[in-house]
Design an enzyme around this catalytic site. Structure first.
Site, short mmCIF file in Angstrom:
data_model
loop_
_atom_site.label_atom_id
_atom_site.label_comp_id
_atom_site.label_asym_id
_atom_site.label_seq_id
_atom_site.Cartn_x
_atom_site.Cartn_y
_atom_site.Cartn_z
N ASP A 248 55.81 70.61 162.99
CA ASP A 248 55.37 71.59 162.00
C ASP A 248 53.84 71.52 161.98
O ASP A 248 53.22 70.68 162.64
CB ASP A 248 56.00 71.33 160.62
CG ASP A 248 56.02 72.61 159.78
OD1 ASP A 248 55.27 73.56 160.10
OD2 ASP A 248 56.79 72.69 158.81
C1 BGC Z 1 55.81 75.83 157.79
C2 BGC Z 1 56.72 76.26 158.91
C3 BGC Z 1 56.09 77.40 159.68
C4 BGC Z 1 54.73 76.97 160.18
C5 BGC Z 1 54.03 78.03 161.00
C6 BGC Z 1 54.39 75.59 158.27
O1 BGC Z 1 53.51 75.37 157.21
O2 BGC Z 1 56.33 74.66 157.19
O3 BGC Z 1 57.96 76.63 158.40
O4 BGC Z 1 56.92 77.80 160.72
O5 BGC Z 1 53.92 76.65 159.06
O6 BGC Z 1 53.65 79.10 160.25
#
Ligand code: BGC
Length: 743
Positions: free
Chosen positions: A288
């Protein structure tokens, strides 16, 4: 052989064979092609493939494409394997062109984006879609979202989000399918099938996230620690991931949280032992956003280099935004702390996806401006958005059959801070959704009613804040009308990432507004718009009709109008329990019994002094304008074994006055086991349509496999003995029987 000649040959091989993108390319051929590219790569180029950066662009004709010179250079040097947030046929074309014409190995870039509930045509939030209890509809929704986003250059969505959520304070509950592993698994595979299809031109790669138990955050506070047993991990949180992989999900995103002391981005047990060794996952794992770097804050890594080492050695393949891999992997390989073979493996997994998508054959296949123009927000996608929206609505109460509304009202008042809001129905993760495209409740009703009915509107109050200045006008509007539609709830920014609440009440003075409108004596229908279960006990006790509309996307007002007037008979069911108060959390239907099951008449039992035992609305609950009677529960045998499945039959009758759909739900309970088992577990459901007066026999099949759970050794087992089986309209309204598992 000279590298340049080798390159020519490789690229002949790469692009000269099997160029039919709409056909699935056999794994063996992909693997040979991957190896041939890998054999040409320097260590730096290999590490380059493992990095993902956010481009942070806007999208649409008005947005000027500007390629940041820093990224331009990095692409040329082969340091970027993937971008997120670079969208649109034009921008992705420009970036891809640099990769395939100016970098040494010409490896195409993979473009990812959070298509969570739509790209430009915004569909209902996933929690709403799960309320449809209709995997076909959910698959169709993902299918259209893939069609639209792939036409705008996107190869890969960071969805489905398959986190089980038992705490509605947690804002990300809105992105998932609620509290139940079975429902979550059905929805997870439906979304994967919808997004990925056969991976031809208008499909996108899916990413099951967040691995794992991200929804178990203590206190419902996003990113917070999770401390659960391996049994709970396996029985509750992992099944929707397994289901996504079984449906073909090609990527997994590691979660931000730790589980019992180990952050997921450095959790070998999760990323290698379970994912690769037990489940045989062939795709790749992406971190993530900076979750590798955040292992320093977790006090798990001493610095970014340490984090890079732990993460890649645990099974991470792609680093989203932390630059840990970019800046430290080379040094770690030189120091023998990371084997080059480990990096090769990750590169293989990433290149494999690029081959599968056909990007080596045609890197620009998702970058056609004509196609983008033709597809984005086309009529079919918008029609699908409406279809999904109306099926996501849950009728919570309908005393005196106030709904459906009569079509001959002269004046209908639409009141409340969400009645005319064009922003909020877009929901938490609205991509490039534009508020101007949203049909509000007021607009939907005005479009819907005949010239003889006037729709009056008064806002009454804001979603938050203490001002009651608008109350007088709202009361006056209500008094002028024959019926009031009162639209209450949350703003879209009250759920989603990092948007947790400590209260589940209606924010601001909304309940006071409801009390004032109630005093007018007019019949009132409350429409709730929210991204999580709300504790609306006063509303439930006093308002005759309540409709849970969640955030339904751009077609909100149209869908709500169709339901209010009965053109669509609501059929949704709650994918999550509604607590009476925040103090009941965690409250979920598939809890354990305890040694002293709660009993209101017995002091020394498991309960609160100041709250009833029951929820406000149980899991699986939802009404229709008609009624469904479930009876005649019959089992094909009193016994089940590994070789003999059990067939369960019930009669379902539509005893009301409308045609309609019912979700018939099947639950079981293992009565005695070597570890304690939940009081009820969903094991199947069927959504059926019955004409008024019609009856049908419904069959469910249960196999020995359905009776398995994680035993003392943390392995899936089933044990001989008695089970209860329940069939009903919701988790609290069932008829039951019993059978025995023979071994
Ligand atoms: C979130 C994810 C997301 C990623 C990219 C993160 O902050 O937890 O779910 O896919 O950002 O945008």
């Amino acid at each position: 052989m000279k590298t340049s000649l080798k390159l020519v040959l490789i690229f002949f091989f790469v692009s000269g064979t099997i160029v039919n993108h709409s056909q699935v390319i056999p794994e063996k051929i992909i693997s040979a092609r991957v190896d041939s590219v890998l054999s040409l790569m320097t260590l730096e180029e290999k590490i380059g493939q493992l990095n993902q950066f956010s481009y942070g662009s806007g999208w649409g004709p008005a947005v000027k494409v500007q390629i940041s010179s820093q990224y331009h250079e990095m692409i040329k040097e082969g340091k970027i394997g993937s971008f997120l947030n670079a969208t649109g046929a034009e921008l992705t074309y420009e970036l891809q062109k640099i990769a395939v014409s100016e970098s040494r190995l010409k490896i195409p870039i993979l473009f990812g984006y959070d298509v969570i509930h739509g790209f430009k045509t915004i569909f209902p939030v996933p929690l709403a879609e799960a309320s449809s209890f209709d995997p076909e509809i959910v698959e169709m929704s993902a299918r259209y979202q893939a069609l639209e986003s792939s036409s705008a250059g996107i190869h890969w969505t960071f969805a489905p989000m398959v986190d089980i959520a038992r705490d509605p304070r947690w804002g990300r509950i809105v992105e998932g399918s609620g509290e139940d592993s079975y429902l979550g698994s059905v929805m997870s595979s439906a979304r994967v099938r919808g997004f990925q299809g056969d991976l031809s031109n208008d499909n996108i790669i899916s990413c099951a996230k967040h691995f794992a138990a991200y929804g178990g955050a203590e206190g419902g506070r996003d990113y917070n620690s999770v401390d659960i047993s391996e049994r709970t991990l396996r029985d509750v949180y992992l099944p929707p991931f397994k289901s996504a992989l079984d449906a073909g999900a090609e990527t997994i995103m590691a979660s931000f949280n730790e589980i019992s002391g180990v952050p997921s981005s450095g959790n070998k047990f999760l990323l290698t032992d379970i994912l690769r060794n037990e489940w045989g996952f062939k795709g790749f794992v992406v971190s993530d956003w900076n979750s590798i770097g955040e292992m320093i804050n977790h006090n798990y890594s001493k610095d970014l280099k340490d984090a890079a080492m732990i993460s890649i050695n645990s099974g991470m393949d792609m680093d989203m935004e932390s630059r840990a891999f970019l800046n430290h992997l080379k040094e770690l390989v030189d120091e023998n702390k990371v084997y080059e073979e480990t990096i090769d493996e990750s590169v293989r997994r990433i290149l494999r996806i690029k081959f599968m998508l056909g990007l080596f054959d045609d890197p620009f296949k998702y970058c056609s401006k004509e196609r983008e123009q033709k597809i984005v927000m086309n009529d079919d996608i918008q029609k699908a958005a409406l279809d999904v929206a109306k099926r996501s609505i849950v009728l919570l109460k309908n005393d005196g059959s106030l709904l459906p509304l009569k079509k001959d009202f002269k004046k209908i008042a639409v009141i409340g801070p969400l009645a005319e809001s064009k922003e909020e129905p877009l929901g938490a993760w609205a991509g490039f959704g534009n508020p101007d495209d949203v049909v509000t409740v007021v607009e939907g009703l005005r479009k819907y009613v005949s010239g003889k009915t006037e729709i009056l509107y008064s806002k009454g109050c804001d979603i938050e804040g203490g001002s009651t200045d608008g109350f007088d006008d709202a009361i006056k509007t209500a008094n002028e009308s024959e019926v009031v539609i009162l639209c209450l709830g949350e703003s879209k920014d009250m759920s989603g990432e990092a948007r947790n609440r400590s209260s589940l009440e209606l924010p601001g003075v909304q309940q006071r507004l409801a009390e004032e409108i109630y005093k007018t004596g007019k019949p009132v229908v409350v429409i709730l718009m929210n991204g999580r279960p709300l504790s609306v006990e006063w509303i439930d006790q006093n308002i005759p009709a309540i409709v849970e509309a969640w955030f339904l996307g751009i077609k909100s007002g149209d869908a709500i109008a169709e339901v209010l007037f009965g053109d669509y008979n609501p059929s949704g069911k709650l994918p999550v329990t509604f607590p009476r108060s925040v103090g009941q959390i965690p409250i979920y239907y598939n809890h354990k019994n305890t040694g002293r099951p709660g009993n209101e008449n017995n002091h020394y039992t498991s309960k609160y002094l100041d709250l009833p035992l029951s929820s406000l609305y149980p899991f699986g609950y939802g009404l229709s304008y008609t009624r469904f009677k479930i009876s005649d529960l019959k089992l094909s045998s009193a016994e089940i074994s590994a070789n003999n499945n059990l067939i369960i039959k019930v009669k379902v009758e539509n005893t009301g006055n409308y045609d309609g759909e019912e979700v018939v739900q099947l639950y079981i309970q293992d009565l005695v086991a070597s570890v304690t088992r939940p009081v009820k577990e969903l094991k199947g459901f069927k959504k059926i349509f019955l004409k008024k007066g019609e009856e049908k026999e419904i069959n469910f099949t249960i196999s020995e496999e359905d009776l398995r759970f994680t035993g003392r050794e943390n392995k899936a087992i089933s044990e001989p003995g008695y089970f209860k089986v329940f069939v009903g309209n919701d988790s609290g309204n069932v008829i039951e029987s019993k059978f025995e598992l023979i071994k």
